[in-house]
Design an enzyme around this catalytic site. Structure first.
Site, mmCIF file in Angstrom:
data_model
loop_
_atom_site.group_PDB
_atom_site.id
_atom_site.type_symbol
_atom_site.label_atom_id
_atom_site.label_comp_id
_atom_site.label_asym_id
_atom_site.label_seq_id
_atom_site.Cartn_x
_atom_site.Cartn_y
_atom_site.Cartn_z
ATOM 1 N N HIS A 1 34.164 -2.647 -2.509
ATOM 2 C CA HIS A 1 33.811 -2.967 -1.114
ATOM 3 C C HIS A 1 34.975 -3.580 -0.329
ATOM 4 O O HIS A 1 34.754 -4.307 0.640
ATOM 5 C CB HIS A 1 32.595 -3.902 -1.085
ATOM 6 N N HIS B 1 30.464 -13.290 0.671
ATOM 7 C CA HIS B 1 31.737 -13.966 0.425
ATOM 8 C C HIS B 1 31.822 -15.223 1.285
ATOM 9 O O HIS B 1 32.665 -15.311 2.188
ATOM 10 C CB HIS B 1 32.905 -13.040 0.735
ATOM 11 N N HIS C 1 40.425 -7.133 -9.787
ATOM 12 C CA HIS C 1 41.270 -7.772 -8.769
ATOM 13 C C HIS C 1 41.250 -9.279 -8.901
ATOM 14 O O HIS C 1 40.281 -9.864 -9.352
ATOM 15 C CB HIS C 1 40.954 -7.329 -7.344
ATOM 16 N N GLU D 1 32.940 -9.496 -9.910
ATOM 17 C CA GLU D 1 32.009 -8.777 -9.017
ATOM 18 C C GLU D 1 31.355 -7.589 -9.724
ATOM 19 O O GLU D 1 30.252 -7.169 -9.358
ATOM 20 C CB GLU D 1 32.735 -8.265 -7.760
#
Ligand code: DHB
Ligand code: FE
Length: 283
Positions: free
Chosen positions: A12, A59, A193, A240
Site C-alpha cells: 500500500h 498509520h 521494508h 504489516e
C-alpha cells in the site's frame, strides 16, 4: 447467502498514491510498478464484487498513541480520505456497508474475537492506495468497502496465528449473512521494508517470495512464524504482512473447501522504500 469469491493481497506504499494523484504514473520508475496491476484492474471489472472487506493498517491517522485498537471494524455509512500531512488524497470517499459490517461484528465477537466498533473514522493510504491500484482513478469506487484496521504499528501486535484464525471467523460471519452478496476480502501492507534507523531501506527478496509461496500453499505454516521473524527478516514495517493472513484465513480451503486458484502474482523492487507484492486468489 453472501459468498467470499476471492482474496486480493497488495502493498500500500503511499508514494504510489502520490504518483497517481500528481500524474507521474507514466514515468518509467512507476510504470514498472503499475504494470503489475494492469491484469488486476481488468480482473476487477470482470469480477466486480458487491462489497470489499478491506484489511489494512492505520498509520497514526485515525488512531494515535492515545487509543490503540488491535482490530477495528468500520461500521459507518461513509469514510473520508484522511489528511496525512499533504491534504486528503483527491480520491472518492469510501462508501461503507453498515448492515453487513454490523452483522460481521456481531458474529465475530460471538466467535470470541474482540473487535472495536468504529462508527466514525478517516481512512489513510493503507486503504486508499490498494483501491487505487486495483480500480485506477474512477469518479466513485466500484462498490461499498468495509474498512478493517489492524494495529501493526505499536507493540504488542497480533500474531500470525491469531490473524489466520480471525480470517476463518470472518469467513463464517460473511457466509452467514442473509443476502446474496459477492464479497472480496483484501489483505494489504508489506512487503519487506524498514523506514527508520540503521537498517532503513532493508529489502529481503527471498523472505518476500517465500512468503508469497506460503500464502498460496501453506498459510497454516506461515501463521506459525512469530512476529520477531518478520521484524528481523523483513524489517520493522515488514510486520504489516501479518494482515495478509486475515484475508487468507477467509478462503474456502481452510474450511474444508477446494484449494484456491492463483490468478495473478506480481513482485517488484523498488517502490519508494519497499518491495511491492501482489496476489489474487479465487475460491
Ligand atoms: C512507505 C511504505 C509504507 O507501507 C508506509 O506505510 C509508509 C511509507 C514507504 O515505502 O516509504
Ligand atoms: Fe504501511
Amino acid at each position: 447467502m453472501a459468498r467470499i469469491t476471492a482474496s486480493v493481497y497488495t502493498s500500500h506504499v503511499p508514494a504510489i498514491g502520490a504518483a497517481l494523484d500528481s500524474g507521474k504514473s507514466g514515468e518509467p520508475y512507476w510504470q514498472k510498478v503499475f504494470a503489475g496491476y494492469d491484469f488486476s484492474k481488468q480482473w476487477m471489472k470482470d469480477n466486480k464484487p458487491d462489497v470489499i472487506f478491506l484489511v489494512y493498517n492505520d498509520h497514526a491517522t485515525a488512531f494515535s498513541l492515545e487509543m490503540i485498537p488491535t482490530f477495528a471494524i468500520g461500521t459507518a455509512a461513509e469514510f473520508q480520505p484522511a489528511d496525512e500531512g499533504w491534504g486528503p488524497r483527491p480520491v472518492p470517499k469510501v462508501i461503507g456497508h453498515p448492515e453487513l459490517a454490523a452483522h460481521i461484528a456481531q458474529s465475530v465477537i460471538q466467535q470470541d474475537f474482540d473487535l472495536t466498533i468504529v462508527n466514525k473514522m478517516d481512512v489513510d493510504h493503507g486503504l486508499t492506495v490498494p483501491l487505487s491500484l486495483m480500480c485506477g482513478q474512477p469518479q466513485a469506487w466500484p462498490c461499498p468497502v468495509i474498512p478493517f484496521a489492524v494495529n501493526v504499528v505499536q507493540y504488542p501486535v497480533p500474531s500470525g496465528r491469531r490473524c489466520l484464525n480471525l480470517g476463518k471467523a470472518i469467513r463464517k460471519a460473511i457466509e452467514s449473512y442473509d443476502q446474496p452478496l459477492n464479497v472480496h476480502i483484501w489483505g494489504t501492507g508489506g512487503m519487506s521494508h524498514q523506514l527508520q534507523g540503521p537498517r532503513a531501506g532493508l529489502i529481503n527478496r527471498e523472505f518476500d517470495n517465500v512468503f508469497l509461496d506460503r500464502m498460496i500453499a501453506d498459510p497454516e505454516g506461515q501463521a506459525a512464524v512469530p512476529h520477531i521473524d518478520y521484524v528481523r527478516e523483513a524489517g520493522s514495517e515488514g510486520i504489516e504482512l501479518v494482515m495478509w493472513l486475515i484475508a487468507r484465513g477467509a478462503m474456502a480451503d481452510l474450511a474444508g473447501g477446494p484449494t484456491p486458484k492463483v490468478v495473478h502474482r506480481f513482485y517488484h523492487v523498488p517502490a519508494s522504500n519497499t518491495a511491492v507484492g501482489h496476489l489474487i486468489l479465487e475460491n
